[in-house]
Design a protein around this motif. Sequence first.
Motif, short mmCIF file in Angstrom:
data_model
loop_
_atom_site.label_atom_id
_atom_site.label_comp_id
_atom_site.label_asym_id
_atom_site.label_seq_id
_atom_site.Cartn_x
_atom_site.Cartn_y
_atom_site.Cartn_z
N GLU A 251 0.83 -1.20 0.00
CA GLU A 251 0.00 0.00 0.00
C GLU A 251 0.86 1.26 0.00
O GLU A 251 0.51 2.27 -0.62
N VAL A 252 2.00 1.19 0.70
CA VAL A 252 2.91 2.35 0.76
C VAL A 252 3.37 2.72 -0.65
O VAL A 252 3.33 3.89 -1.05
N ALA A 253 3.81 1.72 -1.42
CA ALA A 253 4.27 1.97 -2.79
C ALA A 253 3.13 2.46 -3.67
O ALA A 253 3.32 3.33 -4.53
N GLY A 254 1.95 1.89 -3.46
CA GLY A 254 0.79 2.31 -4.24
C GLY A 254 0.44 3.76 -4.01
O GLY A 254 0.03 4.48 -4.93
N GLU A 255 0.58 4.21 -2.75
CA GLU A 255 0.30 5.62 -2.44
C GLU A 255 1.38 6.53 -3.00
O GLU A 255 1.10 7.64 -3.46
N GLU A 256 2.65 6.05 -2.97
CA GLU A 256 3.76 6.86 -3.49
C GLU A 256 3.72 6.98 -5.02
O GLU A 256 3.94 8.06 -5.58
N PHE A 257 3.44 5.84 -5.68
CA PHE A 257 3.51 5.81 -7.15
C PHE A 257 2.29 5.09 -7.73
O PHE A 257 2.39 3.97 -8.26
N PRO A 258 1.13 5.71 -7.62
CA PRO A 258 -0.10 5.04 -8.07
C PRO A 258 -0.14 4.75 -9.57
O PRO A 258 -0.84 3.84 -10.00
N ASP A 259 0.62 5.49 -10.36
CA ASP A 259 0.55 5.34 -11.82
C ASP A 259 1.69 4.51 -12.40
O ASP A 259 1.78 4.36 -13.62
N LEU A 260 2.56 3.97 -11.54
CA LEU A 260 3.72 3.23 -12.04
C LEU A 260 3.52 1.72 -11.92
O LEU A 260 2.85 1.23 -10.99
N ASP A 261 4.13 0.98 -12.84
CA ASP A 261 4.11 -0.48 -12.80
C ASP A 261 4.91 -0.96 -11.59
O ASP A 261 5.84 -0.30 -11.12
N LEU A 262 4.53 -2.15 -11.10
CA LEU A 262 5.20 -2.69 -9.91
C LEU A 262 6.70 -2.83 -10.11
O LEU A 262 7.49 -2.58 -9.19
N THR A 263 7.12 -3.23 -11.31
CA THR A 263 8.56 -3.45 -11.54
C THR A 263 9.34 -2.15 -11.48
O THR A 263 10.50 -2.14 -11.04
N ILE A 264 8.74 -1.06 -11.89
CA ILE A 264 9.41 0.24 -11.82
C ILE A 264 9.52 0.69 -10.36
O ILE A 264 10.54 1.24 -9.92
N ARG A 265 8.47 0.42 -9.59
CA ARG A 265 8.53 0.74 -8.16
C ARG A 265 9.69 0.01 -7.51
O ARG A 265 10.39 0.56 -6.65
N GLY A 266 9.91 -1.25 -7.92
CA GLY A 266 11.02 -2.02 -7.37
C GLY A 266 12.36 -1.39 -7.70
O GLY A 266 13.27 -1.33 -6.85
N ALA A 267 12.53 -0.89 -8.93
CA ALA A 267 13.78 -0.25 -9.32
C ALA A 267 14.01 1.03 -8.53
O ALA A 267 15.15 1.36 -8.16
N ILE A 268 12.94 1.76 -8.26
CA ILE A 268 13.05 2.98 -7.44
C ILE A 268 13.53 2.62 -6.04
O ILE A 268 14.40 3.29 -5.47
N SER A 269 12.96 1.56 -5.48
CA SER A 269 13.35 1.13 -4.13
C SER A 269 14.82 0.73 -4.10
O SER A 269 15.54 1.05 -3.14
N ILE A 270 15.29 0.06 -5.15
CA ILE A 270 16.70 -0.35 -5.22
C ILE A 270 17.60 0.88 -5.23
O ILE A 270 18.65 0.92 -4.57
N ALA A 271 17.22 1.90 -5.99
CA ALA A 271 18.01 3.13 -6.04
C ALA A 271 18.04 3.81 -4.68
O ALA A 271 19.09 4.23 -4.18
#
Length: 486
Positions: free
Chosen positions: A426-446
């Motif tokens: 839910e945290v990622a969904g609130e931060e990046f509601p318009d992004l694909d899950l895989t892109i959210r993962g790359a952001i987290s890695i960065a």
Amino acid sequence: MIDISALLSSELNLKPWQVSNTLDLLAEGGTIPFIARYRKERTGELDEVVLRTLKDRYDYLTELEERKQTVLASIREQGKLTADLERAITDCISKTALEDLYLPYKPKRRTRATIARERGLEPLAVYILEFNVDHSPAVDLTALAMPFVNPALDVHTTADALKGASDILAEDLAERAELRQTVRSMLLREAEIVSKRHPDAPSGETKFDLYLDYRCPITSIPAHAMLALRRGESENVLSLTIECDEAAVLHYLRSKFIATTDATLLQWLSGVVKDAYDRLMRVSLITDVRLEKKKEADAVSIATFGSNLKELLLAPPAGMKPTLGIDPGFRTGCKFAVVDATARFIEHATVYPTAGSTDQRQKAGMVLRDLVRRHGIELIAIGNGTASRETEQFVNDALKELSTDQPRPVHVLVSEAGASVYSASEVAGEEFPDLDLTIRGAISIARRLQDPLSELVKIDPKSIGVGQYQHDVDQRLLKQKLEETV
């Protein structure tokens, strides 16, 4: 009912007011770290280790008291609660010892001893025991059993009668609390854990090859080995046994049960002892021992996992610099995500440098260099999962083609454990509601390269990956430990 506060004070060598104040703070909702840091004046400067030990022991004793009430009510309903038994149960400070006391009165399915009693053979068992005294006269067991032959009760011969009496005596012996406690202690002190390849295990190499022919004293088995053995057993790769000197165990039981010097009776009672141990005691006591060693392994491992998590959370941050996060992949490609020096997401791209053609690899290199130039990338965080090594090589090759006047970013392999869990949260969904899950993962890695703590606290601690066999330990205790660490 025992005075839990007084017992804790005695066991932990604490002053009564330290115990009572700490228990009050815990009851008010205070956490161990909070109490250790901000309520020192009320606890007498108790550190986190002592506070945790006190809380764990308090929880244990509280659960024990609740169980005592259930046990006492059950025995009382049966009309078998004597003053001595009630005192023994009330004074008990161990769950294992309590269950040993309760065992003779615990409702159970029909046993061989139950059937023998239904056939009227308990008086024969009692009668035989009357001869079990030192220098007892010679006894004719057949003559003793003759009056109990009763075909109507399915006792057709004296052998049937003696067999029933033996079953009764074996069960009574196996349920004596003091004997069970001593034999259990012997096993915990002297037994060995032995593992072999399971008969149904697949041929060839396994991840448990170290334990295919393994033997270790039970007192010194490492926690990780205990967890590995249990995992191997659950996967039908290993066959796990507890071996002990059964002759010593039987000698002890005979010394506590047999007093007669009559050869015939001595031999018969020795058979009762062996049956009691082989059929009624051995399996349950070995199960107790295995459970005890599992608890010990859990405690050691969970402490290690807590330390591992602390190191991950407190890993030195690379710094708040423009960073490119890469979530590697073969078939689905590598996901690029750019975050600026404030960890704000800027841009993303998907390329195929590890599974595509040479042309695709070249295009991926162009995209990488373009992102580096336009955003002044100083750090590149590469997830350490599937295709990480191939991606790292691609990055290294691509960066070589940067112009000499362009500063070359530092690329680092970063743990991506939990990134997929975060991306679907839910945290990622609130931060990046318009992004694909895989892109959210790359952001987290960065971000976890820039500042590990601020990123990793968003993820369930168990999903970060805190150690081997973390899924084999007590999950409630693990969750509690990891949450405290955070």
